[in-house]
Design an enzyme around this catalytic site. Structure first.
Site, PDB file in Angstrom:
ATOM      1  N   MET A  12      29.937  24.267  38.191  1.00 54.19           N
ATOM      2  CA  MET A  12      31.208  23.991  37.526  1.00 54.19           C
ATOM      3  C   MET A  12      31.491  22.513  37.804  1.00 54.19           C
ATOM      4  O   MET A  12      31.331  22.044  38.928  1.00 54.19           O
ATOM      5  CB  MET A  12      32.323  24.871  38.108  1.00 54.19           C
ATOM      6  CG  MET A  12      33.670  24.648  37.439  1.00 54.19           C
ATOM      7  SD  MET A  12      33.649  24.946  35.648  1.00 54.19           S
ATOM      8  CE  MET A  12      33.819  26.710  35.559  1.00 54.19           C
ATOM      9  N   THR A 250      28.189  12.108  30.311  1.00 54.76           N
ATOM     10  CA  THR A 250      27.777  13.309  31.056  1.00 54.76           C
ATOM     11  C   THR A 250      26.966  14.264  30.170  1.00 54.76           C
ATOM     12  O   THR A 250      27.383  14.561  29.044  1.00 54.76           O
ATOM     13  CB  THR A 250      29.023  14.056  31.596  1.00 54.76           C
ATOM     14  OG1 THR A 250      29.826  13.137  32.299  1.00 54.76           O
ATOM     15  CG2 THR A 250      28.619  15.204  32.521  1.00 54.76           C
ATOM     16  N   ASP A 254      20.538  15.414  29.891  1.00 52.71           N
ATOM     17  CA  ASP A 254      20.093  16.815  29.876  1.00 52.71           C
ATOM     18  C   ASP A 254      19.828  17.265  28.430  1.00 52.71           C
ATOM     19  O   ASP A 254      18.824  17.927  28.147  1.00 52.71           O
ATOM     20  CB  ASP A 254      21.162  17.737  30.487  1.00 52.71           C
ATOM     21  CG  ASP A 254      21.645  17.241  31.846  1.00 52.71           C
ATOM     22  OD1 ASP A 254      20.850  16.611  32.560  1.00 52.71           O
ATOM     23  OD2 ASP A 254      22.821  17.488  32.190  1.00 52.71           O
TER      24      ASP A 254
HETATM   25  O1  RIB Z   1      23.747  15.770  34.105  1.00 54.51           O
HETATM   26  C1  RIB Z   1      25.107  16.112  34.173  1.00 54.51           C
HETATM   27  C2  RIB Z   1      25.311  17.193  35.177  1.00 54.51           C
HETATM   28  O2  RIB Z   1      24.969  16.707  36.463  1.00 54.51           O
HETATM   29  C3  RIB Z   1      26.740  17.655  35.324  1.00 54.51           C
HETATM   30  O3  RIB Z   1      27.084  18.679  34.434  1.00 54.51           O
HETATM   31  C4  RIB Z   1      26.856  18.028  36.791  1.00 54.51           C
HETATM   32  O4  RIB Z   1      27.052  19.392  37.027  1.00 54.51           O
HETATM   33  C5  RIB Z   1      25.554  17.533  37.432  1.00 54.51           C
HETATM   34  O5  RIB Z   1      24.676  18.552  37.650  1.00 54.51           O
END
Ligand code: RIB
Length: 311
Positions: A12, A250, A254
């Protein structure tokens, strides 16, 4: 539909939108804003795989707490297979504290909690039953789970894709088997090989140094607003990304690596996959938060149509 097994983290995120971050010993009063948003590098990638049209099985561990309940509910609603996700009785769900500055750049501290408790039986069952086309990992979980998952995948001839998110200098890179893809960002590349890829020449130097430590068919350096550098073992190429003013970076990395992996599995071209992943990453940085910012396949495709019209 490609089947991807993600063995990675779930957190979270407590997100603070601030004007500036404090220096040591300083207290800053900042009337920005804060929110709680599901995140975690693994979960963000799992959501990206599911939203972009993959079949994702997510192996992770969360606590028995309410946060764990919320995260599992979200993954199920998004169509992620959580059959091998386990709850830990002795650890809390992972928590990330994220400062997002006006420029969109972030600083993250992760309390890993249950993410450190992933066990071999979770991985064994998922690989045997889900029969994935690819294994996808980051470094936000216990290192023995990463090494175990790569070993089992290698034995089962499943290609391995690693996003170097949250890598630490103590990870034994020499114990990894041959990978299909290894993708660090600038700070992760610096951690791994001591070279900051801040120019094209340095990208080549860093890629060569990384390739001496890790056997990977493709090394893709994520360079933020400069794009990505694809290294094929002898030479490299910078693939620029789209010019955009970021709102919040952010989860962009990913989403990028997940989109890169999925598209590469679908089309076989790392270059084509990189262009597609840039679109997914670009959309992600225009939105706030982690899971909340990752686009669907339809959104990426609509964006590509609009881009073509503007040309
Ligand atoms: O890469 C972003 C993520 O890094 C975030 O959502 C946080 O939880 C960390 O894991």
């Amino acid at each position: 539909m490609k089947k991807i097994l993600v063995v990675s983290s779930a957190n979270m995120d407590m997100v603070l939108n601030v004007n500036s971050v404090p220096v040591a010993g300083q207290t800053v009063i900042d009337n920005g804003s804060y929110s709680y948003v599901p995140g975690g590098k693994g979960a963000n990638s799992a959501l990206a795989f599911a939203r972009l049209g993959g079949k994702c099985t997510f192996v992770t561990r969360v606590g028995m707490d309410q946060t764990g309940d919320e995260l599992v509910d979200l993954y199920r609603k998004e169509g992620i297979d959580t059959c091998y996700l386990k709850r830990a009785t002795d650890a809390k769900t992972g928590l990330a504290t994220i400062f997002v500055e006006g420029s969109g750049q972030n600083r993250i501290i992760v309390f890993p909690g249950a993410n450190q408790k992933i066990t071999p039986d979770q991985i064994d069952q998922a690989i045997a039953e889900a029969k994935p086309d690819a294994l996808f990992l980051q470094f936000e979980i216990n290192h023995d789970a990463i090494l175990y998952a790569t070993r089992v995948a290698r034995e089962a001839k499943i290609p391995i894709f690693i996003d170097a998110g949250a890598i630490t200098p103590d990870f034994p890179l020499d114990k990894l088997p041959e990978l299909e893809l290894f993708s660090p960002n600038e700070s992760e590349a610096l951690t791994i090989c001591g070279i900051s890829p801040d120019s094209e020449e340095k990208c080549l130097e860093a890629s060569r140094a990384i390739s001496k430590l890790i056997k990977a068919k493709h090394i893709v350096l994520k360079l933020g607003s400069r794009g990505a550098y694809i290294y094929n073992g002898s030479s490299g190429e910078l693939i620029p990304t789209l010019p955009i003013k970021p709102v919040d970076t952010t989860a962009a990395g990913d989403a990028f690596t997940a989109a890169l992996t999925l598209k590469y599995l679908e089309c076989g071209s790392i270059r084509e996959a990189c262009a597609y992943a840039h679109v997914a990453g670009t959309i992600t940085v225009t939105r706030k938060g982690a899971s909340s910012s990752i686009p669907t396949r339809d959104e990426v495709e609509a964006f590509i149509v609009e881009m073509k019209k503007k040309k």
